[in-house]
Design an enzyme around this catalytic site. Structure first.
Site, PDB file in Angstrom:
ATOM      1  CE  LYS A 132     -36.771  -2.778  23.611  1.00  0.00           C
ATOM      2  NZ  LYS A 132     -35.695  -3.070  24.831  1.00  0.00           N
ATOM      3  CG  ASN A 133     -32.114  -4.441  24.730  1.00  0.00           C
ATOM      4  OD1 ASN A 133     -33.203  -3.717  24.845  1.00  0.00           O
ATOM      5  ND2 ASN A 133     -31.757  -5.724  24.646  1.00  0.00           N
ATOM      6  NE  ARG A 183     -38.368  -2.357  34.447  1.00  0.00           N
ATOM      7  CZ  ARG A 183     -38.334  -2.367  35.872  1.00  0.00           C
ATOM      8  NH1 ARG A 183     -39.294  -2.200  36.428  1.00  0.00           N
ATOM      9  NH2 ARG A 183     -37.072  -2.585  36.080  1.00  0.00           N
ATOM     10  CB  CYS A 206     -43.152  -5.508  33.534  1.00  0.00           C
ATOM     11  SG  CYS A 206     -42.388  -5.868  31.952  1.00  0.00           S
ATOM     12  NE  ARG A 259     -37.976  -6.276  33.028  1.00  0.00           N
ATOM     13  CZ  ARG A 259     -37.864  -6.026  31.701  1.00  0.00           C
ATOM     14  NH1 ARG A 259     -38.863  -5.681  31.301  1.00  0.00           N
ATOM     15  NH2 ARG A 259     -36.690  -6.351  31.085  1.00  0.00           N
ATOM     16  N   PRO A 260     -38.416  -5.678  39.742  1.00  0.00           N
ATOM     17  CG  PRO A 260     -37.529  -6.928  41.531  1.00  0.00           C
ATOM     18  CD  PRO A 260     -38.085  -7.028  40.314  1.00  0.00           C
ATOM     19  CB  ILE A 261     -36.077  -0.468  40.674  1.00  0.00           C
ATOM     20  CG1 ILE A 261     -37.140   0.134  41.574  1.00  0.00           C
ATOM     21  CG2 ILE A 261     -36.422  -0.598  39.237  1.00  0.00           C
ATOM     22  CD1 ILE A 261     -37.110   1.701  41.118  1.00  0.00           C
ATOM     23  CG  ASP A 262     -34.678  -5.196  44.999  1.00  0.00           C
ATOM     24  OD1 ASP A 262     -34.813  -5.413  43.696  1.00  0.00           O
ATOM     25  OD2 ASP A 262     -33.832  -6.133  45.650  1.00  0.00           O
ATOM     26  CG  LEU A 263     -30.499  -5.672  42.839  1.00  0.00           C
ATOM     27  CD1 LEU A 263     -30.228  -6.697  41.625  1.00  0.00           C
ATOM     28  CD2 LEU A 263     -29.935  -6.295  44.101  1.00  0.00           C
ATOM     29  CG  ASP A 291     -33.924  -9.290  25.108  1.00  0.00           C
ATOM     30  OD1 ASP A 291     -34.911  -9.442  26.227  1.00  0.00           O
ATOM     31  OD2 ASP A 291     -33.309  -8.292  24.996  1.00  0.00           O
ATOM     32  NE  ARG A 295     -41.473  -1.826  24.781  1.00  0.00           N
ATOM     33  CZ  ARG A 295     -41.009  -2.456  25.658  1.00  0.00           C
ATOM     34  NH1 ARG A 295     -41.641  -3.246  26.148  1.00  0.00           N
ATOM     35  NH2 ARG A 295     -39.968  -2.322  26.285  1.00  0.00           N
TER      36      ARG A 295
HETATM   37  C1  UD1 Z   1     -32.981  -7.416  31.087  1.00  0.00           C
HETATM   38  C2  UD1 Z   1     -31.762  -8.533  30.623  1.00  0.00           C
HETATM   39  C3  UD1 Z   1     -31.178  -7.699  29.597  1.00  0.00           C
HETATM   40  C4  UD1 Z   1     -32.185  -7.328  28.351  1.00  0.00           C
HETATM   41  C5  UD1 Z   1     -33.199  -6.370  28.901  1.00  0.00           C
HETATM   42  C6  UD1 Z   1     -34.320  -6.035  27.907  1.00  0.00           C
HETATM   43  C7  UD1 Z   1     -30.395 -10.076  31.933  1.00  0.00           C
HETATM   44  C8  UD1 Z   1     -29.499 -10.316  32.920  1.00  0.00           C
HETATM   45  N1  UD1 Z   1     -30.861  -8.799  31.566  1.00  0.00           N
HETATM   46  O1  UD1 Z   1     -32.355  -6.131  31.448  1.00  0.00           O
HETATM   47  O2  UD1 Z   1     -29.867  -8.495  29.089  1.00  0.00           O
HETATM   48  O3  UD1 Z   1     -31.277  -6.498  27.393  1.00  0.00           O
HETATM   49  O4  UD1 Z   1     -33.911  -7.113  30.075  1.00  0.00           O
HETATM   50  O5  UD1 Z   1     -35.210  -7.308  27.577  1.00  0.00           O
HETATM   51  O6  UD1 Z   1     -30.624 -10.741  31.197  1.00  0.00           O
HETATM   52  N2  UD1 Z   1     -33.764  -7.803  39.554  1.00  0.00           N
HETATM   53  C9  UD1 Z   1     -33.991  -7.496  40.806  1.00  0.00           C
HETATM   54  N3  UD1 Z   1     -33.916  -6.423  41.342  1.00  0.00           N
HETATM   55  C10 UD1 Z   1     -33.326  -5.235  40.757  1.00  0.00           C
HETATM   56  C11 UD1 Z   1     -33.198  -5.243  39.332  1.00  0.00           C
HETATM   57  C12 UD1 Z   1     -33.372  -6.511  38.695  1.00  0.00           C
HETATM   58  O7  UD1 Z   1     -34.350  -8.408  41.658  1.00  0.00           O
HETATM   59  O8  UD1 Z   1     -33.148  -3.956  41.179  1.00  0.00           O
HETATM   60  C13 UD1 Z   1     -34.096  -9.136  38.989  1.00  0.00           C
HETATM   61  C14 UD1 Z   1     -35.032  -9.058  37.767  1.00  0.00           C
HETATM   62  O9  UD1 Z   1     -36.508  -9.149  38.338  1.00  0.00           O
HETATM   63  C15 UD1 Z   1     -34.758 -10.132  37.072  1.00  0.00           C
HETATM   64  C16 UD1 Z   1     -33.134 -10.016  36.838  1.00  0.00           C
HETATM   65  O10 UD1 Z   1     -32.952  -9.220  38.093  1.00  0.00           O
HETATM   66  O11 UD1 Z   1     -35.360 -11.320  37.397  1.00  0.00           O
HETATM   67  C17 UD1 Z   1     -32.531  -9.391  35.724  1.00  0.00           C
HETATM   68  O12 UD1 Z   1     -33.062  -7.925  35.592  1.00  0.00           O
HETATM   69  P1  UD1 Z   1     -32.144  -6.606  34.871  1.00  0.00           P
HETATM   70  O13 UD1 Z   1     -30.839  -7.267  34.290  1.00  0.00           O
HETATM   71  O14 UD1 Z   1     -31.923  -5.931  35.875  1.00  0.00           O
HETATM   72  O15 UD1 Z   1     -33.338  -6.448  33.860  1.00  0.00           O
HETATM   73  P2  UD1 Z   1     -33.103  -5.581  32.499  1.00  0.00           P
HETATM   74  O16 UD1 Z   1     -32.045  -4.359  32.962  1.00  0.00           O
HETATM   75  O17 UD1 Z   1     -34.428  -5.275  32.401  1.00  0.00           O
END
Ligand code: UD1
Length: 420
Positions: free
Chosen positions: A22-23, A92, A116, A121-125, A305, A397
């Site tokens: 899936k991922n 997401r 969520c 789960r912000p997307i600021d980065l 996960d 899902r």
């Molecule tokens: C995450 C998991 C990934 C898993 C997926 C599905 C990690 C590091 N990531 O990926 O292995 O396959 O869920 O369940 O284990 N964050 C910010 N700002 C951003 C993006 C992220 O603060 O712009 C924070 C998130 O809030 C969170 C952390 O970074 O605390 C990890 O986020 P991220 O790796 O981006 O999440 P996914 O891509 O969903």
């Protein structure tokens, strides 16, 4: 609300071929719009998130055909650049269409990802990196409107090795002018897979699997045929299902090197593991053991996960385990439900102390997220009596007919789509 009816007390064991990841497939489906040529994907899992991705692709104007486990995507007909909020909330990873659309169409509108089920789960980065590469972003009425007249490579330092941000920047940078370098990039196997797919389409990317990714933008990407790798989380789930019920299982497909942290925890719990070229064999101990700690973290650390699934397993282990969730702040929602089945777990902030108990009892429980739902099914398999695990839509899902998979391994699990 759909539910799984699980009769506990039956051993999960035998042989099983793990399905596609899936991922891995979700970012690749978003990446398929980067080329005007046809993309053919093999070994695709039949899960709800893939169906949602197909809906998104069709809503953008792509033609998607399905034949067995293969998907053919033709995005030469793409017309739309907008992804509505309800689709972003449903899945997401739809946020990845932002990078892909900007690279292909230079414009994208996407609903706010918002909250969520497993935490903020912000997307600021993602957005900060995009701005540095030339994207203009406006937020109006919970919609991000993005324009990218010119995309320029840039040196981006990620404060956290976010998987989603690394994927989104990859999608944007493969067609940007010049060189992009992502420092502190995520190293997850799914990043390696995405890079391999993009490379098969003609992208120039170096350093996958390391914290530094270098991308040389190219003018055009071409179509590709690509096989989706096996799902390391489905594999981990089935290993835990067998271990919690005292079974022995052989899984074909999963790549051991990408599952080391999960396999290490299973070993600490007393399971015997053997490997050959084709897969992984697990033999359960007479008594599961605990008295160790597990902390989730970015790869190669223990995957977030797998946290709920291993927690289910350890509810029946002898001893105490401290599980720390460092990735998502609200990923303990399954704990209350496990306790409802007789587990003894105490939460202190981001740590959960799992005190092993001798037995779990069947109960009606409610899943609130995908992996938490699967964890409740595992607990129900080991519990005395019958359980109903509500919230099947979350489990669907990311798992392809988990009820059939478990049933063919000896479990008694039925999915009821509506209350009956
Ligand atoms: C995450 C998991 C990934 C898993 C997926 C599905 C990690 C590091 N990531 O990926 O292995 O396959 O869920 O369940 O284990 N964050 C910010 N700002 C951003 C993006 C992220 O603060 O712009 C924070 C998130 O809030 C969170 C952390 O970074 O605390 C990890 O986020 P991220 O790796 O981006 O999440 P996914 O891509 O969903």
């Amino acid at each position: 609300m759909g539910y799984y009816l699980v009769e506990g007390g039956h051993t999960i064991g035998g042989e099983f071929v793990v399905r596609g990841s899936k991922n891995a497939i979700l970012p690749i489906l978003a990446a398929s719009i980067l080329t005007q040529d046809e993309v053919v994907l093999d070994n695709c899992p039949d899960i709800a998130d893939v169906k949602t991705s197909i809906e998104i692709l069709q809503q953008l104007g792509c033609v998607v055909k399905q034949e067995g486990r293969s998907l053919m995507i033709d995005s030469s007909t793409i017309v739309q650049t907008c992804i509505p909020e309800y689709m972003v909330c449903k899945m997401r990873s739809s946020v990845l269409y932002l990078g892909a659309l900007l690279a292909r169409m230079h414009h994208a509108e996407i609903g706010h990802p918002g909250g969520c089920e497993i935490g903020r789960r912000p997307i600021d980065l993602h957005l900060r990196a995009f701005e540095k590469m030339g994207v203009h972003i406006k937020e109006e009425d919970h919609i991000f409107c993005c324009d990218a007249p010119v995309l320029l490579g840039y040196h981006i330092y990620l404060e956290y090795p976010s998987v989603g941000a690394t994927e989104n920047i990859l999608l944007l940078s493969v067609r940007a002018e010049g060189t992009t370098v992502i420092h502190n990039a995520a190293r997850e196997p799914e990043i390696i897979t995405l890079v391999r797919f993009l490379r098969a389409c003609g992208a120039e990317i170096y350093g996958e699997g390391t914290p530094t990714l270098m991308i040389e933008g190219v003018r055009r990407l071409h179509g590709a045929y690509f096989t989706i790798p096996f799902d390391r989380i489905e594999a981990g789930t089935l290993l835990c299902a067998s271990a919690i019920t005292g079974g022995n299982i052989y899984l074909y497909g999963p790549e051991r090197q990408y599952m080391e942290s999960t396999l290490e925890v299973l070993k600490q719990a007393g399971c015997l593991l053997r490997y050959d070229e084709e897969g992984i064999y697990l033999q359960s101990p007479k008594q599961l053991l605990s008295d160790f700690s597990v902390a989730t973290g970015p790869y190669p650390a223990f995957p977030t996960d797998m946290q709920p699934l291993v927690m289910s397993l350890l509810t029946l282990a002898k001893g105490t385990c401290i599980m720390s969730e460092t990735v998502f702040e609200a990923r303990f929602r399954h704990v209350e439900q496990l306790c409802h089945m007789g587990a003894n777990i105490q939460i202190h902030g981001r740590n959960a102390a799992v005190f092993g108990v001798e037995r779990l009892l069947g109960a009606d429980v409610v899943a609130e997220d995908l992996r938490g739902g699967a964890a409740l099914i595992l607990a129900a398999l080991a519990a005395e009596g019958k359980s109903k695990v509500f919230g099947s839509r979350y489990v669907e899902r990311g798992y392809e007919n988990i009820e059939d998979a478990l049933a063919c391994l000896g479990g008694r699990v039925h999915l009821y789509k509506k209350d009956e």
